[in-house]
Enzyme design. Structure first.
Site, PDB file in Angstrom:
ATOM      1  N   SER A 141      39.980  44.607  28.083  1.00  0.00           N
ATOM      2  CA  SER A 141      39.517  45.057  29.525  1.00  0.00           C
ATOM      3  C   SER A 141      38.659  46.891  28.942  1.00  0.00           C
ATOM      4  CB  SER A 141      40.543  45.297  30.580  1.00  0.00           C
ATOM      5  OG  SER A 141      40.573  46.661  31.419  1.00  0.00           O
ATOM      6  N   TYR A 154      49.872  47.953  31.261  1.00  0.00           N
ATOM      7  CA  TYR A 154      48.584  47.442  31.050  1.00  0.00           C
ATOM      8  C   TYR A 154      47.264  48.479  29.888  1.00  0.00           C
ATOM      9  CZ  TYR A 154      43.999  45.084  32.678  1.00  0.00           C
ATOM     10  OH  TYR A 154      43.238  43.890  33.350  1.00  0.00           O
TER      11      TYR A 154
HETATM   12  P1  NAD Z   1      44.061  36.033  37.877  1.00  0.00           P
HETATM   13  O1  NAD Z   1      45.588  36.398  38.928  1.00  0.00           O
HETATM   14  O2  NAD Z   1      43.475  35.288  38.788  1.00  0.00           O
HETATM   15  O3  NAD Z   1      44.751  34.829  36.254  1.00  0.00           O
HETATM   16  C1  NAD Z   1      45.689  35.348  36.072  1.00  0.00           C
HETATM   17  C2  NAD Z   1      45.980  33.992  35.444  1.00  0.00           C
HETATM   18  O4  NAD Z   1      46.435  34.078  34.362  1.00  0.00           O
HETATM   19  C3  NAD Z   1      46.495  32.796  36.604  1.00  0.00           C
HETATM   20  O5  NAD Z   1      46.114  31.511  36.858  1.00  0.00           O
HETATM   21  C4  NAD Z   1      48.641  33.169  36.461  1.00  0.00           C
HETATM   22  O6  NAD Z   1      47.992  31.865  36.880  1.00  0.00           O
HETATM   23  C5  NAD Z   1      48.222  32.860  34.861  1.00  0.00           C
HETATM   24  N1  NAD Z   1      48.860  34.076  34.271  1.00  0.00           N
HETATM   25  C6  NAD Z   1      50.118  34.461  33.896  1.00  0.00           C
HETATM   26  N2  NAD Z   1      50.894  34.331  33.930  1.00  0.00           N
HETATM   27  C7  NAD Z   1      50.953  33.837  32.171  1.00  0.00           C
HETATM   28  C8  NAD Z   1      51.785  33.130  31.452  1.00  0.00           C
HETATM   29  N3  NAD Z   1      53.099  33.840  30.916  1.00  0.00           N
HETATM   30  N4  NAD Z   1      51.003  32.069  31.309  1.00  0.00           N
HETATM   31  C9  NAD Z   1      49.977  31.270  31.061  1.00  0.00           C
HETATM   32  N5  NAD Z   1      49.529  32.165  32.298  1.00  0.00           N
HETATM   33  C10 NAD Z   1      49.986  33.247  32.958  1.00  0.00           C
HETATM   34  O7  NAD Z   1      43.547  37.074  37.274  1.00  0.00           O
HETATM   35  P2  NAD Z   1      42.010  37.285  36.346  1.00  0.00           P
HETATM   36  O8  NAD Z   1      41.595  38.704  37.232  1.00  0.00           O
HETATM   37  O9  NAD Z   1      41.107  36.133  36.112  1.00  0.00           O
HETATM   38  O10 NAD Z   1      42.456  38.035  35.074  1.00  0.00           O
HETATM   39  C11 NAD Z   1      42.448  37.197  33.904  1.00  0.00           C
HETATM   40  C12 NAD Z   1      42.431  38.360  32.459  1.00  0.00           C
HETATM   41  O11 NAD Z   1      41.138  38.598  32.489  1.00  0.00           O
HETATM   42  C13 NAD Z   1      43.705  39.590  31.834  1.00  0.00           C
HETATM   43  O12 NAD Z   1      43.888  39.483  31.657  1.00  0.00           O
HETATM   44  C14 NAD Z   1      43.448  40.713  32.865  1.00  0.00           C
HETATM   45  O13 NAD Z   1      44.025  41.525  32.794  1.00  0.00           O
HETATM   46  C15 NAD Z   1      41.397  40.291  32.630  1.00  0.00           C
HETATM   47  N6  NAD Z   1      40.752  41.608  33.377  1.00  0.00           N
HETATM   48  C16 NAD Z   1      40.567  41.477  34.815  1.00  0.00           C
HETATM   49  C17 NAD Z   1      40.261  42.194  35.294  1.00  0.00           C
HETATM   50  C18 NAD Z   1      39.407  41.887  36.667  1.00  0.00           C
HETATM   51  O14 NAD Z   1      38.676  43.512  36.985  1.00  0.00           O
HETATM   52  N7  NAD Z   1      39.803  41.010  37.622  1.00  0.00           N
HETATM   53  C19 NAD Z   1      38.942  43.268  34.854  1.00  0.00           C
HETATM   54  C20 NAD Z   1      39.250  43.360  32.573  1.00  0.00           C
HETATM   55  C21 NAD Z   1      40.268  42.302  32.701  1.00  0.00           C
END
Ligand code: NAD
Length: 259
Positions: A141, A154
């Site tokens: 991130s 985080y």
């Molecule tokens: P999201 O909530 O849309 O999806 C996350 C997925 O992870 C879900 O399908 C959930 O069921 C799954 N999950 C949660 N805990 C789990 C576990 N213990 N084992 C297996 N699966 C699990 O989230 P997102 O925004 O797509 O985030 C995905 C990644 O991207 C994360 O690591 C997040 O930190 C990172 N990220 C997101 C953003 C953003 O702005 N959305 C920015 C930077 C980084």
């Protein structure tokens, strides 16, 4: 077809960024395992990507050593190899440090760091046994580089992924295994949509102000990063053909972070 014949595991791919990366990989010719806590949602995503010839759903809690090892083995048994791991599963919990519950701190580190370690270890065992090696991609991130208030575990975990990637890059080099981190800015996924009202309540400001004055404040153009932007970077790292690109972190954030 930049990933023809490759096999990938994408964790947390039932939603958001992981789901988009999985779809992009299938379009580029890869076979993809949608590994998620939510098996039903993972299977629905896999069916939408063309079913078992292209994608399968795998039940995997990335904090469980047994589920990670068994799930990874199932992917290798099904598709015969493993070329790409995208360690993406993640959640967000926000609170000021002095109020952060220890159990929630540990839950955050377990998903983001234990999950990255366990999936990496399982993947490396297969990648090291293949002459072609493989590519490990961590979804970090901007919080791998910068801090924000209320996000202590985080930010800690996302910084930690860069350290893990650098070690895997060094250890993996002789096996042709590369490790890199993608550092997205804010992307509108369920994870972020949940934070907008939470932060509005925490800071006592409107949801619009959370977006403008907190989330996108330091971008060059006030824009959210898109799912497609992140997926494009994930294709690039997955397909890169040599050890020239390893141990790196790439920020995809509309200039929020320029480190
Ligand atoms: P999201 O909530 O849309 O999806 C996350 C997925 O992870 C879900 O399908 C959930 O069921 C799954 N999950 C949660 N805990 C789990 C576990 N213990 N084992 C297996 N699966 C699990 O989230 P997102 O925004 O797509 O985030 C995905 C990644 O991207 C994360 O690591 C997040 O930190 C990172 N990220 C997101 C953003 C953003 O702005 N959305 C920015 C930077 C980084």
């Amino acid at each position: 077809m930049r990933l023809q014949g490759k096999v990938a595991i994408v964790t947390g791919a039932a939603s958001g960024i992981g789901k988009e990366i999985a779809a992009a990989y299938v379009r580029e010719g890869a076979k993809v395992a949608i590994a998620d806590l939510n098996l039903q949602a993972a299977e629905t995503v896999a069916a939408g990507l063309g079913g078992p010839d292209h994608a399968i759903g795998i039940a995997m809690d990335v904090t469980s050593e047994a589920q990670v090892d068994e799930g990874t083995q199932k992917v290798i048994d099904t598709f015969g190899r493993l070329d790409i791991l995208v360690s993406n599963a993640g959640i967000q919990i926000v609170a000021p440090v002095e109020q952060f519950e220890f159990a929630k701190w540990k839950q955050m580190l377990a998903i983001h760091l234990d999950g990255a370690f366990l999936t990496t270890r399982a993947a490396l065992r297969q990648m090291y046994a293949q002459p072609e090696g493989g590519s490990v991609i961590y979804i970090g991130s901007v919080h791998s580089k910068e801090a924000s208030m209320l996000k202590a575990p985080y930010v800690t975990a996302k910084h930690g992924l860069i350290g893990l990637a650098k070690v895997v890059a060094k250890e993996g080099a002789k096996h042709k295994v590369r490790a890199n981190v993608i550092c997205p800015g804010f992307v509108l996924t369920p994870l972020v949509e949940k934070q907008i009202p939470e932060q509005a309540a925490q800071f006592g400001i409107s949801e619009e102000d959370v977006i403008k004055k907190i989330m996108l404040k330091d971008t060059v153009d006030g824009e959210f990063t898109t799912l497609e932007d992140v997926a494009e970077a994930a294709i690039f790292f997955a397909g890169f053909p040599s050890n020239a690109l390893t141990g790196q972190s790439l920020v995809v954030s509309h200039g929020w972070s320029m480190q």
